[in-house]
Motif scaffolding. Structure first.
Motif, mmCIF file in Angstrom:
data_model
loop_
_atom_site.group_PDB
_atom_site.id
_atom_site.type_symbol
_atom_site.label_atom_id
_atom_site.label_comp_id
_atom_site.label_asym_id
_atom_site.label_seq_id
_atom_site.Cartn_x
_atom_site.Cartn_y
_atom_site.Cartn_z
ATOM 1 N N ILE A 1 0.851 -1.201 0.000
ATOM 2 C CA ILE A 1 0.000 0.000 0.000
ATOM 3 C C ILE A 1 0.880 1.243 0.000
ATOM 4 O O ILE A 1 0.621 2.201 -0.738
ATOM 5 C CB ILE A 1 -0.976 -0.021 1.192
ATOM 6 N N THR A 2 1.927 1.238 0.811
ATOM 7 C CA THR A 2 2.863 2.362 0.857
ATOM 8 C C THR A 2 3.488 2.597 -0.513
ATOM 9 O O THR A 2 3.577 3.740 -0.973
ATOM 10 C CB THR A 2 3.946 2.117 1.928
ATOM 11 N N TYR A 3 3.896 1.536 -1.173
ATOM 12 C CA TYR A 3 4.473 1.673 -2.513
ATOM 13 C C TYR A 3 3.428 2.218 -3.491
ATOM 14 O O TYR A 3 3.704 3.134 -4.265
ATOM 15 C CB TYR A 3 5.026 0.331 -3.015
ATOM 16 N N PHE A 4 2.236 1.660 -3.443
ATOM 17 C CA PHE A 4 1.169 2.091 -4.345
ATOM 18 C C PHE A 4 0.851 3.580 -4.161
ATOM 19 O O PHE A 4 0.625 4.303 -5.130
ATOM 20 C CB PHE A 4 -0.094 1.253 -4.102
ATOM 21 N N MET A 5 0.850 4.048 -2.910
ATOM 22 C CA MET A 5 0.472 5.430 -2.609
ATOM 23 C C MET A 5 1.666 6.386 -2.619
ATOM 24 O O MET A 5 1.568 7.512 -2.165
ATOM 25 C CB MET A 5 -0.266 5.480 -1.266
ATOM 26 N N ARG A 6 2.784 5.952 -3.180
ATOM 27 C CA ARG A 6 4.001 6.769 -3.240
ATOM 28 C C ARG A 6 3.762 8.053 -4.043
ATOM 29 O O ARG A 6 2.792 8.173 -4.783
ATOM 30 C CB ARG A 6 5.143 5.971 -3.868
ATOM 31 N N ASP A 7 4.687 8.984 -3.896
ATOM 32 C CA ASP A 7 4.691 10.203 -4.708
ATOM 33 C C ASP A 7 5.127 9.785 -6.106
ATOM 34 O O ASP A 7 6.304 9.517 -6.352
ATOM 35 C CB ASP A 7 5.661 11.233 -4.119
ATOM 36 N N TRP A 8 4.205 9.708 -7.032
ATOM 37 C CA TRP A 8 4.505 9.212 -8.378
ATOM 38 C C TRP A 8 5.411 10.161 -9.155
ATOM 39 O O TRP A 8 6.092 9.742 -10.092
ATOM 40 C CB TRP A 8 3.217 8.941 -9.162
ATOM 41 N N ARG A 9 5.460 11.420 -8.749
ATOM 42 C CA ARG A 9 6.319 12.374 -9.453
ATOM 43 C C ARG A 9 7.805 12.108 -9.179
ATOM 44 O O ARG A 9 8.634 12.227 -10.057
ATOM 45 C CB ARG A 9 5.974 13.801 -9.050
#
Length: 188
Positions: A73-81
């Motif tokens: 979940i942490t990886y999925f919700m990472r700052d994609w920028r």
């Protein structure tokens, strides 16, 4: 569907019980309380249009958070920028999950924003007055979410019913902010 001797469905009884629980404890109720009567599992379903990724995971079983799933979940919700990660607060996930369950939604949330690095938050703040300088997004304690099948108001009301954090309505952008900070609400 199970029906009681008085003609009420099990779902109606559980819903009435959950509503009574929240009304009876307005200063201490939280999202986890909403999920207690919902069985022995908690699930989160989200899609990210920014990365094309999807997550559909059971993250809590019989009173325990699943560490590997929380990392996912942490990886999925990472700052994609910037591709930076920050551990997402479990309380925020509980609010999101409880709200989803209250709305009886079958579609996954669309995640607009989860964790934000300080540099991303500063960039967004320079573009919009609606971005807080000390945003809870930078602490992994907030998410901006959308559902095609529910209005901003429906989503916000479900999150507010949890009485577990902040809820912001962003009707113009069609998303709801949910966080595990102080109980408050804003927007239209």
């Amino acid at each position: 569907m199970t029906t009681s001797s008085k003609g009420l469905s099990r779902r109606a009884l559980l819903g009435a019980f959950a509503a009574t629980t929240v009304a009876a404890a307005p200063t201490f109720s939280n999202a986890a309380g909403f999920l207690r009567g919902a069985g022995d599992i908690r699930r989160i379903r989200m899609y990210s249009g920014r990365t094309g990724e999807m997550i559909d995971s059971i993250y809590w079983i019989e009173g325990e958070y699943i560490a590997d799933v929380m990392k996912e979940i942490t990886y999925f919700m990472r700052d994609w920028r910037s591709d930076e990660q920050h551990m997402i607060d479990m309380r925020t996930i509980d609010i999101m999950s409880a709200s989803h369950k209250l709305m009886d939604a079958s579609e996954p949330y669309t995640l607009f924003s989860g964790y934000r690095s300080p540099s991303t938050n500063a960039m967004l703040r320079a573009r919009s007055s609606g971005v807080a300088k000390n945003s809870l997004h930078m602490q992994g304690q907030a998410a901006d979410l959308h559902l095609d099948s529910r209005s901003v108001d429906q989503m916000a009301r479900a999150a507010e019913a949890c009485r577990a954090g902040g809820v912001g309505r962003y009707s113009g952008s069609k998303f709801v902010h949910m966080d595990c900070g102080v109980v408050r609400s804003w927007g239209r």
